[in-house]
Design an enzyme around this catalytic site. Structure first.
Site, PDB file in Angstrom:
ATOM      1  N   GLY A   1      41.949  41.632  10.997  1.00 28.79           N
ATOM      2  CA  GLY A   1      41.541  40.619  10.033  1.00 28.79           C
ATOM      3  C   GLY A   1      42.689  40.190   9.149  1.00 28.79           C
TER       4      GLY A   1
ATOM      5  CD  GLN B   1      28.335  46.665  13.994  1.00 33.46           C
ATOM      6  OE1 GLN B   1      27.777  46.804  15.071  1.00 33.46           O
ATOM      7  NE2 GLN B   1      29.389  45.881  13.840  1.00 33.46           N
TER       8      GLN B   1
ATOM      9  CG  HIS C   1      33.853  46.141  18.672  1.00 35.58           C
ATOM     10  ND1 HIS C   1      34.503  45.985  19.879  1.00 35.58           N
ATOM     11  CD2 HIS C   1      33.861  47.478  18.421  1.00 35.58           C
ATOM     12  CE1 HIS C   1      34.895  47.179  20.322  1.00 35.58           C
ATOM     13  NE2 HIS C   1      34.510  48.094  19.457  1.00 35.58           N
TER      14      HIS C   1
ATOM     15  CD  GLU D   1      69.698  52.323  20.861  1.00 33.99           C
ATOM     16  OE1 GLU D   1      69.011  51.628  21.637  1.00 33.99           O
ATOM     17  OE2 GLU D   1      70.829  51.965  20.459  1.00 33.99           O
TER      18      GLU D   1
ATOM     19  CG  ASP E   1      38.492  46.091  21.082  1.00 37.57           C
ATOM     20  OD1 ASP E   1      39.367  45.301  20.709  1.00 37.57           O
ATOM     21  OD2 ASP E   1      38.014  46.973  20.342  1.00 37.57           O
TER      22      ASP E   1
ATOM     23  CG  ASP F   1      32.120  50.135  16.442  1.00 44.71           C
ATOM     24  OD1 ASP F   1      31.721  48.959  16.400  1.00 44.71           O
ATOM     25  OD2 ASP F   1      33.166  50.469  17.020  1.00 44.71           O
TER      26      ASP F   1
END
Length: 348
Positions: free
Chosen positions: A153, A103, A124, A244, A208, A100
């Site tokens: 991916g 971009q 996304h 556990e 998401d 992000d």
């Protein structure tokens, strides 16, 4: 599209039956798919598309670790591997698969190559949904589409190589050509999706971000840490506490839940475990519901996006991130986990 009953709600989905790989290849036969970014989603999607017979090239910064990784994966410089700008210029479909933050940085450069009729593809919804913060506003004459595999991916690639698939959502933000839907569905099939369900960019990113911070990673680590601590302070050894808390869940129970569902798991465990699980699950839901509601509200208000953008933009982000990851890695619980994993019979 097929109509499937999901818990009493009918939804339209796309499977490989209605949209076989041959049809996907036909739809995209004249397209050049440029995968920009070779980090989290890039390798899996690019390699799956290539192996499925699509025309794929990769755009990556030269002299970077990811460039070298692409070469190691079989992409050939000057033939199927190019500098980011050259790949974006050659591509008719540009898969924008940088982080992000990445971009946001690259957008002014990339948008110059979004000529009329091209498709801009995301995995996304972040950049588009939070455009007031990211500045990512595509031109009106390109398709803007999304395919979001429900997993990493790495998982997408592993399942593909095993002859399986990973479910994905798809969305159309802008249909400039009239072909956006057939393009996005063909790409979804091509990257190796098991089936595709429709959403929109906003819902994809809201679900998401909630999932990552919630039951997929943030919440599960918090629950692990709380139970482990309770067991340790009551005298249980690290080995017992880890087994556990984590080992039994991940190695034994979750694979069975994935195959058959939690109802099956409840029906097929000991009567003591069954009674305890039935008595306590609603208490945990009551305790965590307000946290999930607070989390979703923060996502919807753009606060999580703002925090992510701000933290990723600081010069010392990597240094601070490594410190936080070190805290997890060096905690007694995950050090115990490293020892437990080495003792698994298949590693002996």
């Amino acid at each position: 599209m097929a109509t499937i009953n999901f818990g009493g709600v009918l939804e339209q989905v796309v499977t490989r039956e209605e949209f076989p790989m041959e049809k996907a290849r036909e739809v995209l036969k004249n397209e050049v798919i440029a995968v920009i970014g070779y980090g989290v989603q890039g390798p899996g999607q690019a390699l799956n598309l290539k192996d499925n017979g699509f025309n794929v090239i990769v755009g990556q910064r030269k002299n970077s670790k990811t460039w070298d990784k692409a070469v190691a994966d079989g992409w050939v410089p000057g033939e199927t591997l190019f500098d980011i700008e050259e790949a974006a210029q050659k591509g008719t479909i540009i898969q924008f698969l940088l982080s992000d933050a990445g971009q946001i940085t690259l957008w002014p450069t990339l948008k110059q190559h979004l000529t009329p009729g091209k498709a801009l593809y995301f995995s996304h919804g972040f950049g588009i949904t939070y455009k007031d913060q990211t500045g990512i506003i595509p031109p009106a004459d390109v398709d803007v589409i999304l395919v979001a595999p429900k997993g990493s991916g790495t998982s997408l690639r592993r399942l593909f190589l095993a002859g399986q698939g990973l479910n994905s959502s798809f969305a159309i933000f802008q249909d400039a050509t009239g072909r956006a839907k057939e393009r996005v569905v063909a790409l979804g099939i091509g990257v190796g999706s098991g089936y595709l369900f429709e959403t929109d960019f906003k819902k994809e990113v809201y679900s998401d971000l909630t999932g990552e911070r919630g039951s997929l990673m943030g919440c599960i680590q918090g629950i692990f840490a709380a139970q482990y601590e309770t067991l340790r302070k009551n005298g249980h050894s690290p080995s017992e506490a880890f087994n556990e808390t984590v080992e039994e869940l991940t190695q034994s129970l979750m694979p069975l839940v994935a195959e058959n569902g939690m109802d099956w798991m409840y029906a097929n465990c000991s009567t003591t475990a069954q009674r305890g699980a039935l008595d306590w699950w609603k208490k945990f839901k009551t305790a965590t519901q307000p946290v999930f509601d607070e989390l979703y509200a923060s996502v919807a208000a753009g606060k999580e996006a703002a925090r992510s953008i701000a933290s990723n933009s600081t010069p010392d982000y990597r240094e601070k991130l490594n410190e936080e990851l070190k805290e997890l890695r060096e905690s007694e619980m995950w050090q115990a986990g490293a020892a437990v994993r080495k003792l698994r019979p298949n590693n002996a």
